[in-house]
Write an enzyme that holds these catalytic residues in place. Structure first.
Site, PDB file in Angstrom:
ATOM      1  N   ASN A  24      33.268  41.028  42.003  1.00  0.00           N
ATOM      2  CA  ASN A  24      34.253  41.649  42.899  1.00  0.00           C
ATOM      3  C   ASN A  24      33.481  42.649  43.757  1.00  0.00           C
ATOM      4  OD1 ASN A  24      34.437  44.461  41.890  1.00  0.00           O
ATOM      5  ND2 ASN A  24      35.256  43.536  40.023  1.00  0.00           N
ATOM      6  N   ASN A  73      42.734  41.996  30.686  1.00  0.00           N
ATOM      7  CA  ASN A  73      42.461  40.590  30.959  1.00  0.00           C
ATOM      8  C   ASN A  73      42.326  39.735  29.702  1.00  0.00           C
ATOM      9  OD1 ASN A  73      40.429  42.014  33.429  1.00  0.00           O
ATOM     10  ND2 ASN A  73      42.307  40.902  33.878  1.00  0.00           N
ATOM     11  N   ARG A  92      32.677  35.683  32.680  1.00  0.00           N
ATOM     12  CA  ARG A  92      33.641  36.297  31.757  1.00  0.00           C
ATOM     13  C   ARG A  92      34.230  35.304  30.754  1.00  0.00           C
ATOM     14  NH1 ARG A  92      37.679  40.935  33.709  1.00  0.00           N
ATOM     15  NH2 ARG A  92      37.629  41.171  31.435  1.00  0.00           N
ATOM     16  N   ARG A 139      41.832  35.302  41.327  1.00  0.00           N
ATOM     17  CA  ARG A 139      41.531  35.040  39.919  1.00  0.00           C
ATOM     18  C   ARG A 139      42.499  34.035  39.286  1.00  0.00           C
ATOM     19  NH1 ARG A 139      37.988  38.895  37.804  1.00  0.00           N
ATOM     20  NH2 ARG A 139      36.646  39.587  39.504  1.00  0.00           N
ATOM     21  N   HIS A 168      42.991  41.714  41.499  1.00  0.00           N
ATOM     22  CA  HIS A 168      43.963  41.501  40.415  1.00  0.00           C
ATOM     23  C   HIS A 168      45.246  42.210  40.806  1.00  0.00           C
ATOM     24  CE1 HIS A 168      40.934  40.911  36.858  1.00  0.00           C
ATOM     25  NE2 HIS A 168      41.562  39.778  37.074  1.00  0.00           N
ATOM     26  N   ASP A 170      47.107  44.042  39.065  1.00  0.00           N
ATOM     27  CA  ASP A 170      47.216  45.417  38.536  1.00  0.00           C
ATOM     28  C   ASP A 170      46.349  46.426  39.275  1.00  0.00           C
ATOM     29  OD1 ASP A 170      44.685  44.937  37.507  1.00  0.00           O
ATOM     30  OD2 ASP A 170      45.250  45.182  35.401  1.00  0.00           O
ATOM     31  N   CYS A 262      43.341  48.565  33.582  1.00  0.00           N
ATOM     32  CA  CYS A 262      42.436  47.470  33.213  1.00  0.00           C
ATOM     33  C   CYS A 262      41.824  47.660  31.836  1.00  0.00           C
ATOM     34  CB  CYS A 262      41.263  47.375  34.185  1.00  0.00           C
ATOM     35  SG  CYS A 262      41.685  47.182  35.888  1.00  0.00           S
TER      36      CYS A 262
HETATM   37  N1  ARG Z   1      34.582  43.677  36.418  1.00  0.00           N
HETATM   38  C1  ARG Z   1      35.836  43.133  36.005  1.00  0.00           C
HETATM   39  C2  ARG Z   1      36.154  41.851  36.769  1.00  0.00           C
HETATM   40  O1  ARG Z   1      35.789  41.728  37.906  1.00  0.00           O
HETATM   41  C3  ARG Z   1      36.917  44.155  36.207  1.00  0.00           C
HETATM   42  C4  ARG Z   1      38.247  43.718  35.662  1.00  0.00           C
HETATM   43  C5  ARG Z   1      39.335  44.718  35.909  1.00  0.00           C
HETATM   44  N2  ARG Z   1      40.508  44.343  35.241  1.00  0.00           N
HETATM   45  C6  ARG Z   1      41.740  44.364  35.748  1.00  0.00           C
HETATM   46  N3  ARG Z   1      42.732  44.089  34.966  1.00  0.00           N
HETATM   47  N4  ARG Z   1      41.967  44.624  37.009  1.00  0.00           N
HETATM   48  O2  ARG Z   1      36.758  40.934  36.262  1.00  0.00           O
END
Ligand code: ARG
Length: 269
Positions: A24, A73, A92, A139, A168, A170, A262
């Site tokens: 991101n 997540n 991930r 995503r 995301h 959130d 998050c």
């Molecule tokens: N570095 C993580 C990603 O890019 C951050 C995730 C943040 N989580 C969230 N629920 N917004 O996936």
């Protein structure tokens, strides 16, 4: 669950948290987090939740899975069902079995999505009242969102996200109650903005500077709202409406594109 149930959250200590890849626009391997400060900030958040009467369960950190700290997540939970995330990025995907095991051991009905659908749990799927609001494009996929909504027999409002920084749901939307929510309008396309206005009577718009501080990435516990520092305008808007904001520094996690919400997953309601 009764209103008296103690709020329960899932978190994961940041032992192996660092910027190992870039998925991101916030992530830059040349701008690493400070280890000690990451631990201090994470503990500050956990302590604050406990002081607010919450119970915090923990996933054991795993070396090589730096983003395991972002337990929002892990899954989307509904009743006793945990819909485990299928991550969009390979970096991930190793988190999926870790989270699935945790839910299994904690006694949940663990549900896996088909391999070809990406879905990033409570990062992209949030209830406001009875309705599920779900972000897609960066995503999670609409197909996955519809599949999950079908399983739980709830109406879903898919919201198309438009800005890579707010990848995301959130990061740009936070339900406060059944009828109110915080949001950052520019992160949504026109249809999504209209859908939010049509379904949620009270919307608090966050300004750019504070959206960039992840103001929308807040944890709501009744009237208490836990969020990153540096969002004074939103704090005032919340106080004016009878909420009690609690700011806690989370800059180390912003370097990975995450903040308070998050780092947590609400396990009950
Ligand atoms: N570095 C993580 C990603 O890019 C951050 C995730 C943040 N989580 C969230 N629920 N917004 O996936």
């Amino acid at each position: 669950m009764s209103a008296r149930t103690r709020p329960r959250f899932l978190m994961c200590p940041p032992d192996y948290f660092r910027i190992e890849y870039e998925i991101n626009p916030w992530m830059n391997k040349a701008v690493q987090n400070d280890r000690a400060n990451s631990v201090a900030q994470w503990r500050g958040l956990k302590t604050l939740l406990e002081e607010l009467g919450c119970e915090v369960a923990e996933v054991t950190p795993v070396e090589g899975l730096p983003d395991l700290v972002f337990t929002a997540n892990a899954a989307m939970v509904f009743g006793n069902r945990a819909f485990i995330s299928r991550f969009r990025h390979g970096a991930r995907q190793g988190e999926e079995p870790i989270f699935a095991d945790w839910f299994e051991q904690d006694g949940w009905d663990v549900i896996r999505l088909a391999d070809d659908m990406s879905f990033e749990g409570a990062g992209d799927a949030l209830f406001c009242g009875e309705t599920l609001f779900a972000g897609y494009i960066f995503r999670s996929e609409v197909r996955a969102i519809n599949w999950v909504a079908d399983q739980i027999e709830r109406r879903v409002i898919p919201l198309q996200l438009t800005s890579e920084q707010f990848y995301h749901l959130d990061t740009c939307f936070c339900p406060l109650s059944d009828e109110s929510a915080i949001y950052y309008p520019p992160a949504f396309d026109q249809y999504a903005q209209a859908a939010l206005r049509a379904h949620i009577p009270e919307l608090i718009a966050v300004e750019k500077d504070e959206a960039d501080r992840f103001a929308c990435n807040a944890v709501v516990i009744d009237r208490h709202v836990v969020l990153n520092t540096g969002c004074p305008v939103l704090e005032t808007q919340l106080r004016d409406r009878g909420y009690i904001p609690h700011a806690t520094p989370l800059d180390e996690f912003l370097k990975s594109g995450g903040s308070a919400k998050c780092l947590t997953l609400r396990l009950n309601s």
